[in-house]
Design a protein around this motif. Structure first.
Motif, PDB file in Angstrom:
ATOM      1  N   GLU A  20      -5.757  -2.684   7.444  1.00  0.00           N
ATOM      2  CA  GLU A  20      -5.330  -1.469   6.761  1.00  0.00           C
ATOM      3  C   GLU A  20      -6.328  -1.089   5.692  1.00  0.00           C
ATOM      4  OE1 GLU A  20      -1.327  -0.716   5.936  1.00  0.00           O
ATOM      5  OE2 GLU A  20      -0.622  -2.452   7.060  1.00  0.00           O
ATOM      6  N   ALA A  21      -6.331   0.183   5.381  1.00  0.00           N
ATOM      7  CA  ALA A  21      -7.262   0.684   4.379  1.00  0.00           C
ATOM      8  C   ALA A  21      -6.509   1.448   3.300  1.00  0.00           C
ATOM      9  CB  ALA A  21      -8.294   1.600   5.027  1.00  0.00           C
ATOM     10  N   ALA A  22      -7.028   1.337   2.094  1.00  0.00           N
ATOM     11  CA  ALA A  22      -6.565   2.146   0.964  1.00  0.00           C
ATOM     12  C   ALA A  22      -7.749   3.016   0.567  1.00  0.00           C
ATOM     13  CB  ALA A  22      -6.142   1.258  -0.202  1.00  0.00           C
ATOM     14  N   ILE A  23      -7.527   4.318   0.596  1.00  0.00           N
ATOM     15  CA  ILE A  23      -8.594   5.255   0.293  1.00  0.00           C
ATOM     16  C   ILE A  23      -8.170   6.089  -0.907  1.00  0.00           C
ATOM     17  CG2 ILE A  23      -9.970   7.179   1.166  1.00  0.00           C
ATOM     18  CD1 ILE A  23      -9.384   5.910   4.009  1.00  0.00           C
ATOM     19  N   PHE A  24      -8.958   5.981  -1.972  1.00  0.00           N
ATOM     20  CA  PHE A  24      -8.691   6.693  -3.213  1.00  0.00           C
ATOM     21  C   PHE A  24      -9.697   7.831  -3.336  1.00  0.00           C
ATOM     22  CE2 PHE A  24      -7.444   2.297  -3.734  1.00  0.00           C
ATOM     23  CZ  PHE A  24      -6.183   2.393  -4.315  1.00  0.00           C
ATOM     24  N   LYS A  25      -9.169   9.034  -3.545  1.00  0.00           N
ATOM     25  CA  LYS A  25     -10.051  10.197  -3.674  1.00  0.00           C
ATOM     26  C   LYS A  25      -9.291  11.315  -4.371  1.00  0.00           C
ATOM     27  CE  LYS A  25     -13.038  13.172  -0.921  1.00  0.00           C
ATOM     28  NZ  LYS A  25     -13.497  13.497   0.424  1.00  0.00           N
ATOM     29  N   GLU A  82      -4.353   3.979   5.573  1.00  0.00           N
ATOM     30  CA  GLU A  82      -4.612   4.012   7.013  1.00  0.00           C
ATOM     31  C   GLU A  82      -4.206   2.672   7.586  1.00  0.00           C
ATOM     32  OE1 GLU A  82      -8.541   5.207   8.129  1.00  0.00           O
ATOM     33  OE2 GLU A  82      -8.489   6.993   6.866  1.00  0.00           O
ATOM     34  N   LYS A  83      -3.260   2.715   8.507  1.00  0.00           N
ATOM     35  CA  LYS A  83      -2.762   1.497   9.144  1.00  0.00           C
ATOM     36  C   LYS A  83      -3.444   1.329  10.492  1.00  0.00           C
ATOM     37  CE  LYS A  83       1.415  -0.737  10.698  1.00  0.00           C
ATOM     38  NZ  LYS A  83       2.179  -1.663   9.989  1.00  0.00           N
ATOM     39  N   ARG A 121     -13.075   3.181  -1.077  1.00  0.00           N
ATOM     40  CA  ARG A 121     -12.534   2.879   0.248  1.00  0.00           C
ATOM     41  C   ARG A 121     -12.448   1.364   0.385  1.00  0.00           C
ATOM     42  NH1 ARG A 121     -12.873   6.435   4.411  1.00  0.00           N
ATOM     43  NH2 ARG A 121     -13.781   4.859   5.771  1.00  0.00           N
ATOM     44  N   CYS A 122     -11.221   0.854   0.461  1.00  0.00           N
ATOM     45  CA  CYS A 122     -10.984  -0.586   0.537  1.00  0.00           C
ATOM     46  C   CYS A 122     -10.362  -0.917   1.883  1.00  0.00           C
ATOM     47  CB  CYS A 122     -10.040  -1.036  -0.578  1.00  0.00           C
ATOM     48  SG  CYS A 122     -10.544  -0.534  -2.230  1.00  0.00           S
ATOM     49  N   LEU A 123     -10.982  -1.821   2.621  1.00  0.00           N
ATOM     50  CA  LEU A 123     -10.474  -2.240   3.917  1.00  0.00           C
ATOM     51  C   LEU A 123      -9.999  -3.683   3.811  1.00  0.00           C
ATOM     52  CD1 LEU A 123     -10.121  -1.616   6.975  1.00  0.00           C
ATOM     53  CD2 LEU A 123     -12.426  -2.533   7.297  1.00  0.00           C
ATOM     54  N   PHE A 124      -8.785  -3.946   4.285  1.00  0.00           N
ATOM     55  CA  PHE A 124      -8.194  -5.277   4.257  1.00  0.00           C
ATOM     56  C   PHE A 124      -7.942  -5.720   5.691  1.00  0.00           C
ATOM     57  CE2 PHE A 124      -7.071  -3.083   0.390  1.00  0.00           C
ATOM     58  CZ  PHE A 124      -7.385  -4.010  -0.584  1.00  0.00           C
ATOM     59  N   LEU A 136       0.820  -1.213   0.000  1.00  0.00           N
ATOM     60  CA  LEU A 136       0.000   0.000   0.000  1.00  0.00           C
ATOM     61  C   LEU A 136       0.851   1.260   0.000  1.00  0.00           C
ATOM     62  CD1 LEU A 136      -2.846  -0.988   2.497  1.00  0.00           C
ATOM     63  CD2 LEU A 136      -2.965  -0.889   0.005  1.00  0.00           C
ATOM     64  N   GLU A 137       1.898   1.282   0.802  1.00  0.00           N
ATOM     65  CA  GLU A 137       2.756   2.470   0.857  1.00  0.00           C
ATOM     66  C   GLU A 137       3.514   2.665  -0.455  1.00  0.00           C
ATOM     67  OE1 GLU A 137       2.933   4.973   2.835  1.00  0.00           O
ATOM     68  OE2 GLU A 137       1.691   4.225   4.458  1.00  0.00           O
TER      69      GLU A 137
END
Length: 155
Positions: free
Chosen positions: A67-72, A79-80, A55-58, A23-24
């Protein structure tokens, strides 16, 4: 450097840090100032999120990874250690619960990204719109292609 850590995770022993490093690395490529010599196709890579928001939460089965990957607005935020109360918020576009880091890697970097097989073997549970998982998988594989990490053998 994040890409070096990612290549070690892909080619070596998989740890709980795999998702965070992935993600990073993605976030860096999407948000860093455009420097064409970092890798030649960075502008093309960034087109993957043009106009995309999601908004993707893993989450791992043992809750060690969340962790989340938020695309906007053509950017990506990571977000860890998402708080348990935030995990139940209904505005996630997709929540992916995976057995372990290896199950997630097997999906993201498989040749055909066969999510159905992983669901049937109980390695992955998905709640929400599967299109977001397919988009995330495509972006992940594209990162490997554009950086040359795809030519390395996966264990």
């Amino acid at each position: 450097m994040k890409l070096d850590e990612l290549s070690k995770e892909i080619n070596g022993e998989l740890t709980d840090g795999f998702l965070h490093i992935l993600l990073e690395s993605m976030r860096f490529c999407f948000n860093a100032p455009l420097i064409d010599n970092v890798f030649k196709d960075i502008k093309e890579f960034r087109r993957n999120i043009d106009g995309f928001s999601g908004r993707c939460l893993f989450v791992s089965e043992d809750n060690a990874i969340c962790e989340a990957a938020i695309f906007k607005k053509n950017t990506m935020r990571v977000e860890k250690d998402v708080a348990p109360s935030d995990r139940v918020i209904k505005n996630w576009d997709i929540i992916v619960r995976f057995k372990d880091a290896k199950a997630l890697r097997d999906y993201l970097f498989s040749q055909d990204q066969d999510i159905l097989n992983l669901i049937l073997t109980n390695d992955v549970e998905v709640e929400g719109n599967l299109n977001y998982l397919f988009k995330f998988g495509f972006i992940s594989k594209d990162l490997l292609r554009k950086t040359g990490l795809d030519s390395w053998q996966l264990n």
